[in-house]
Design an enzyme around this catalytic site. Structure first.
Site, PDB file in Angstrom:
ATOM      1  N   ASN A 137       0.882  -1.168   0.000  1.00  0.00           N
ATOM      2  CA  ASN A 137       0.000   0.000   0.000  1.00  0.00           C
ATOM      3  C   ASN A 137       0.918   1.215   0.000  1.00  0.00           C
ATOM      4  O   ASN A 137       1.454   1.587   1.031  1.00  0.00           O
ATOM      5  CB  ASN A 137      -0.902  -0.024   1.243  1.00  0.00           C
ATOM      6  CG  ASN A 137      -1.694   1.257   1.394  1.00  0.00           C
ATOM      7  OD1 ASN A 137      -1.792   2.058   0.459  1.00  0.00           O
ATOM      8  ND2 ASN A 137      -2.281   1.460   2.575  1.00  0.00           N
ATOM      9  N   HIS A 158      -9.572   1.620   4.500  1.00  0.00           N
ATOM     10  CA  HIS A 158      -8.314   1.802   5.234  1.00  0.00           C
ATOM     11  C   HIS A 158      -8.551   2.767   6.387  1.00  0.00           C
ATOM     12  O   HIS A 158      -9.321   3.721   6.262  1.00  0.00           O
ATOM     13  CB  HIS A 158      -7.218   2.336   4.298  1.00  0.00           C
ATOM     14  CG  HIS A 158      -5.865   2.287   4.947  1.00  0.00           C
ATOM     15  ND1 HIS A 158      -5.449   3.253   5.828  1.00  0.00           N
ATOM     16  CD2 HIS A 158      -4.866   1.369   4.880  1.00  0.00           C
ATOM     17  CE1 HIS A 158      -4.236   2.931   6.271  1.00  0.00           C
ATOM     18  NE2 HIS A 158      -3.862   1.792   5.711  1.00  0.00           N
ATOM     19  N   LYS A 184       0.243   4.255  -0.376  1.00  0.00           N
ATOM     20  CA  LYS A 184      -0.366   5.482   0.158  1.00  0.00           C
ATOM     21  C   LYS A 184      -0.039   6.660  -0.769  1.00  0.00           C
ATOM     22  O   LYS A 184       0.033   6.481  -1.973  1.00  0.00           O
ATOM     23  CB  LYS A 184       0.090   5.717   1.604  1.00  0.00           C
ATOM     24  CG  LYS A 184      -0.085   4.461   2.462  1.00  0.00           C
ATOM     25  CD  LYS A 184       0.055   4.708   3.928  1.00  0.00           C
ATOM     26  CE  LYS A 184      -0.132   3.394   4.682  1.00  0.00           C
ATOM     27  NZ  LYS A 184      -0.163   3.550   6.107  1.00  0.00           N
ATOM     28  N   GLU A 206      -6.912   5.131   7.483  1.00  0.00           N
ATOM     29  CA  GLU A 206      -6.657   6.554   7.152  1.00  0.00           C
ATOM     30  C   GLU A 206      -7.867   7.168   6.449  1.00  0.00           C
ATOM     31  O   GLU A 206      -8.158   8.356   6.610  1.00  0.00           O
ATOM     32  CB  GLU A 206      -5.372   6.660   6.306  1.00  0.00           C
ATOM     33  CG  GLU A 206      -4.137   6.446   7.177  1.00  0.00           C
ATOM     34  CD  GLU A 206      -2.946   5.806   6.487  1.00  0.00           C
ATOM     35  OE1 GLU A 206      -2.881   5.802   5.235  1.00  0.00           O
ATOM     36  OE2 GLU A 206      -2.067   5.287   7.202  1.00  0.00           O
ATOM     37  N   GLU A 211      -5.811  -4.596  10.433  1.00  0.00           N
ATOM     38  CA  GLU A 211      -4.766  -3.604  10.666  1.00  0.00           C
ATOM     39  C   GLU A 211      -5.064  -2.830  11.948  1.00  0.00           C
ATOM     40  O   GLU A 211      -5.833  -1.851  11.915  1.00  0.00           O
ATOM     41  CB  GLU A 211      -4.697  -2.615   9.501  1.00  0.00           C
ATOM     42  CG  GLU A 211      -4.372  -3.254   8.163  1.00  0.00           C
ATOM     43  CD  GLU A 211      -3.759  -2.237   7.197  1.00  0.00           C
ATOM     44  OE1 GLU A 211      -2.669  -2.515   6.693  1.00  0.00           O
ATOM     45  OE2 GLU A 211      -4.356  -1.177   6.976  1.00  0.00           O
ATOM     46  N   GLY A 215       2.322   2.337  10.754  1.00  0.00           N
ATOM     47  CA  GLY A 215       3.333   3.381  10.620  1.00  0.00           C
ATOM     48  C   GLY A 215       4.017   3.765  11.922  1.00  0.00           C
ATOM     49  O   GLY A 215       4.688   4.792  11.996  1.00  0.00           O
ATOM     50  N   SER A 259       3.116  -2.056  10.469  1.00  0.00           N
ATOM     51  CA  SER A 259       4.546  -2.172  10.777  1.00  0.00           C
ATOM     52  C   SER A 259       5.112  -3.560  10.472  1.00  0.00           C
ATOM     53  O   SER A 259       5.992  -4.037  11.184  1.00  0.00           O
ATOM     54  CB  SER A 259       4.824  -1.777  12.231  1.00  0.00           C
ATOM     55  OG  SER A 259       4.471  -0.415  12.445  1.00  0.00           O
TER      56      SER A 259
HETATM   57  P1  PGA Z   1       2.641   0.287   7.644  1.00  0.00           P
HETATM   58  O1  PGA Z   1       1.188   0.551   6.988  1.00  0.00           O
HETATM   59  O2  PGA Z   1       3.161  -1.012   7.083  1.00  0.00           O
HETATM   60  O3  PGA Z   1       3.471   1.466   7.210  1.00  0.00           O
HETATM   61  O4  PGA Z   1       2.456   0.221   9.120  1.00  0.00           O
HETATM   62  C1  PGA Z   1       0.292  -0.501   6.748  1.00  0.00           C
HETATM   63  C2  PGA Z   1      -0.964   0.037   6.131  1.00  0.00           C
HETATM   64  O5  PGA Z   1      -1.384   1.142   6.505  1.00  0.00           O
HETATM   65  O6  PGA Z   1      -1.578  -0.613   5.270  1.00  0.00           O
END
Ligand code: PGA
Length: 250
Positions: free
Chosen positions: A9, A95, A11, A97, A167, A173, A212
């Site tokens: 992903n 997601h 982003k 976000e 998630e 992140g 992560s």
């Molecule tokens: P990350 O993000 O691996 O940077 O923690 C995962 C995601 O948001 O899909």
């Protein structure tokens, strides 16, 4: 047997040049050694570039969201019929976000999920709890609510044709990865909830972990019974890290 899926992903990251370099690196390393299915979910504006580069390779691609309407006065949004022009396989929906920063509700996510399937894409449905929800013992309740919104709107069988990504929001992140035990517990809850409605759907659906995930923690997570791969943010932006996770899925 569920084939593991490792999905990147990206982003809101990348440029024309950096994407060429990243994809060259991933394609060079994928070869026959990687047994997982591998995909990248990219910003809309790079779908043309990515689809041209990946056509005929084993690397699949997709988008990071889709609007539930097909056309019209929805400034800034992208429809499923538009995404069809770029041969996407996957579309991420829900997601955290999108839910948190852009206020997408469970119902919005369900509508987007349905639109993705109506256009023939495989939705990657994201679910997961906030840190305060985990601390107050609400994890299963929150994840079940997010999942039920989709089942109620699209039906149980629709889940059989999607990918779920658990998630935990506190792990995204942050470098604070869930332990294999913490993740497995939620994955097993999701599968048990589905098994109650349809044992076939429960056995078939792939449930990814996201948050992560890195080359050094991916193996122990993916080895858990109900973890079928990963949705990778930060570590999907470096070919070496992303390939390391793909190899860990072997
Ligand atoms: P990350 O993000 O691996 O940077 O923690 C995962 C995601 O948001 O899909």
């Amino acid at each position: 047997m569920r084939q593991p899926l490792i999905a990147g992903n990206w982003k809101m990251n990348g440029s024309h040049d950096s994407i060429n370099e990243l994809l060259d690196g991933i394609l060079a390393g994928l070869g026959t050694a990687v047994k997982a299915e591998v995909a990248v979910c990219v910003p809309y504006v790079y779908l043309q570039q990515v689809s041209e580069k990946l056509k005929g390779t084993t690397l699949a691609w997709g988008a990071q969201n889709v609007n539930d309407n097909d056309a019209g006065a929805y400034t800034g949004e992208i429809s499923g019929s538009m995404l069809k022009d770029f041969d996407c396989k996957y579309v991420i929906v829900g997601h955290s976000e999108r839910r948190i920063i852009y206020g997408e509700s469970d119902e919005d996510v369900a509508a987007r999920f349905k639109a993705a399937q109506a256009h023939g894409f495989v939705p990657i449905l994201c679910v997961g709890e906030l840190s305060e929800e985990r601390e107050s013992g609400m994890t299963n309740k929150v994840v079940a609510r997010q999942l039920d919104a989709i089942i109620n709107h699209a039906g149980t069988d629709a889940i059989g044709d999607c990918v779920i990504a658990y998630e935990p929001v506190w792990a995204i992140g942050t470098g604070k990865v869930a332990t294999p035990g913490q993740a497995q517990e939620v994955h097993a809850m999701i599968r048990a909830r589905l098994a109650h409605l349809s044992p076939d759907v429960a056995a078939q659906v792939r449930i990814l972990y996201g948050g992560s995930m890195k080359p050094d923690n991916a193996g122990e997570l993916i080895r858990m019974n109900d973890i079928d791969g990963g949705l990778i943010g930060g570590a999907s932006l470096q070919a070496e890290d992303f390939l390391g996770i793909c190899m860990a899925a072997n």
